[in-house]
Scaffold this motif. Sequence first.
Motif, PDB file in Angstrom:
ATOM      1  N   LYS A  26      95.691  32.827  37.645  1.00  0.00           N
ATOM      2  CA  LYS A  26      96.759  32.127  36.925  1.00  0.00           C
ATOM      3  C   LYS A  26      96.454  30.630  36.757  1.00  0.00           C
ATOM      4  N   ALA A  27      95.182  30.298  36.644  1.00  0.00           N
ATOM      5  CA  ALA A  27      94.836  28.883  36.459  1.00  0.00           C
ATOM      6  C   ALA A  27      95.288  28.393  35.085  1.00  0.00           C
ATOM      7  N   CYS A  28      95.410  27.063  34.955  1.00  0.00           N
ATOM      8  CA  CYS A  28      95.754  26.475  33.651  1.00  0.00           C
ATOM      9  C   CYS A  28      94.650  26.834  32.661  1.00  0.00           C
ATOM     10  N   ALA A  29      94.982  26.809  31.382  1.00  0.00           N
ATOM     11  CA  ALA A  29      93.964  27.041  30.356  1.00  0.00           C
ATOM     12  C   ALA A  29      92.878  25.977  30.496  1.00  0.00           C
ATOM     13  N   CYS A  31      90.627  25.637  32.874  1.00  0.00           N
ATOM     14  CA  CYS A  31      90.377  25.179  34.251  1.00  0.00           C
ATOM     15  C   CYS A  31      88.892  25.283  34.627  1.00  0.00           C
ATOM     16  N   CYS A  56      93.921  24.610  44.329  1.00  0.00           N
ATOM     17  CA  CYS A  56      94.215  25.374  43.116  1.00  0.00           C
ATOM     18  C   CYS A  56      93.635  26.780  43.136  1.00  0.00           C
ATOM     19  N   VAL A  60      95.945  29.969  42.513  1.00  0.00           N
ATOM     20  CA  VAL A  60      95.906  30.782  41.285  1.00  0.00           C
ATOM     21  C   VAL A  60      95.264  32.151  41.503  1.00  0.00           C
ATOM     22  N   ASN A 141      96.403  20.591  43.048  1.00  0.00           N
ATOM     23  CA  ASN A 141      97.439  21.597  43.245  1.00  0.00           C
ATOM     24  C   ASN A 141      98.790  21.020  43.622  1.00  0.00           C
ATOM     25  N   CYS A 220      89.268  19.354  34.978  1.00  0.00           N
ATOM     26  CA  CYS A 220      90.645  19.829  35.135  1.00  0.00           C
ATOM     27  C   CYS A 220      91.499  19.213  34.025  1.00  0.00           C
ATOM     28  N   THR A 222      94.477  19.522  33.139  1.00  0.00           N
ATOM     29  CA  THR A 222      95.827  19.129  33.544  1.00  0.00           C
ATOM     30  C   THR A 222      95.831  17.755  34.241  1.00  0.00           C
ATOM     31  N   THR A 228      92.173  21.367  26.452  1.00  0.00           N
ATOM     32  CA  THR A 228      91.645  22.498  27.233  1.00  0.00           C
ATOM     33  C   THR A 228      90.296  22.996  26.718  1.00  0.00           C
TER      34      THR A 228
END
Length: 306
Positions: A26-29, A31, A56, A60, A141, A220, A222, A228
Motif C-alpha cells: 500500500k505504498a504511495c504511487a 514510492c 514505510c 505498507v 512514515n 519518495c 510524498t 510520482t
Amino acid sequence: MTNQTIDIPRVTPKNMTEQEFFYGHKACAGCGGSVAVRLALKVLGERTYSTLPAGCMAAVGFIFPQMAFKNNSIITTFPGVASMAAGIAAGAKALGQKDFKTVCFAGDGGTADIGLQALSGMIDRDDDVLYICYDNEAYMNTGIQKSGLTPYGTQTTTTPAGKNIHGSSTNKKNLFEIVAAHDIKYAATASIGYPQDFINKVNKAKHIKGASFIHVFASCPTGWGTPTHTTIEIAKEAVDCGLIFLAEYENGKFTLNKNPKEFKSVKEYLTKQGRFKHLTDADIEKVIQHRDMKWERMRKNWANKE
Ligand SMILES: Cc1ncc(C[n+]2csc(CCOP(=O)(O)OP(=O)(O)O)c2C)c(N)n1
Ligand code: SF4
C-alpha cells in the motif's frame, strides 16, 4: 522449495525471476523504497527471511489481512532490525538450512540513527545477514522528520524553512564509511535510478557468507514534493549531479563505480523538489562546495572502476 536465482552469477532484468515477492503493498504511487525492496527480493528469491523495523516498508507491507511479502518476513523493534536478523540467520543455520538468505530492509532513520548500534554489532559478529538501508532522506512514515541522512537545506517538519533558517543545517552522515570502518566483508552504495548496478550489488551480497550492507538511494514523492512518475529519473539525477555516489568496499578497499567527468546541474536537481524550493543561490553553492570536497577526497583515496 528451491531458490530460482541463487546460482545465477549475474542477474539481469532478463533472467530475473518473474515471480513477485513484494506484491500488492500500500505504498504511495511512485514510492522508491518499494522499488528497492521489490528488486532486492527478485534477486534474493523466496528462500529469504526479511526483517523490517517501523518505517514505510513495514507499514505498507503488513496491512492485515493482506501480507505483501511472499517470503517469510517479520516486523522488528525499531532499533533491533539487525539483531533480529542475526538471530534468524543463526536459528536457520542451527536447523540445518543452507539455501537461505536473511535480509534487513530499514529506512535511513531506522539505520543511521536508531538501528546503528545493532547494525554495528551484527557486522562485528559477522552475522550472515545482508542489511539494506533504503534512504529516502527522512523519517517518512511519521510525516517527514529529519534523520541523520537528511541533506543540508532540506525542509522537513522538524527542520522547517523560514526567513533565517533554510531547512536542515547539517549534512548527511557518512553512513557508508561508518559501515566500512567496521571492516565489513562487503558494503556498497546504490540508487534505484541505476537499477542494474543495484541488482548486481544485491547479487554479490547474496553470495557473501557473513555480514554485508547496501545503502540504496530511494526517492519518495510524498516527502520530496516530486511528481510520482519521476521517481526513477530523480534517483538517477541525484547520482549524475554528484550528490549521491555509487561505490563499493571490499577486501579493505573503496572503489568508485561511477566517476563522472562532469556533473549535471545540482541546482536543477534541487529546485524541482518541493523540499528544496526555498533554497537561495548561496545555499545551493554551499551544497556544491560540500559535494566537491567529498569527491576530492573520494577520487584521491578510492580506486576507480571507470
Ligand atoms: C521506538 C520507536 N520510536 C518511534 C517510532 C515511531 N516511528 C514509526 S515509523 C517512524 C519513521 C521511520 O523512518 P525511517 O526509518 O527513515 O523509515 P521510512 O518511514 O522513511 O521508511 C517512526 C519514528 C516507533 N515505531 N518506535
Ligand atoms: S511516504 Fe515515501 S517512502 Fe513512504 S510509502 Fe510513501 S513514497 Fe514510499
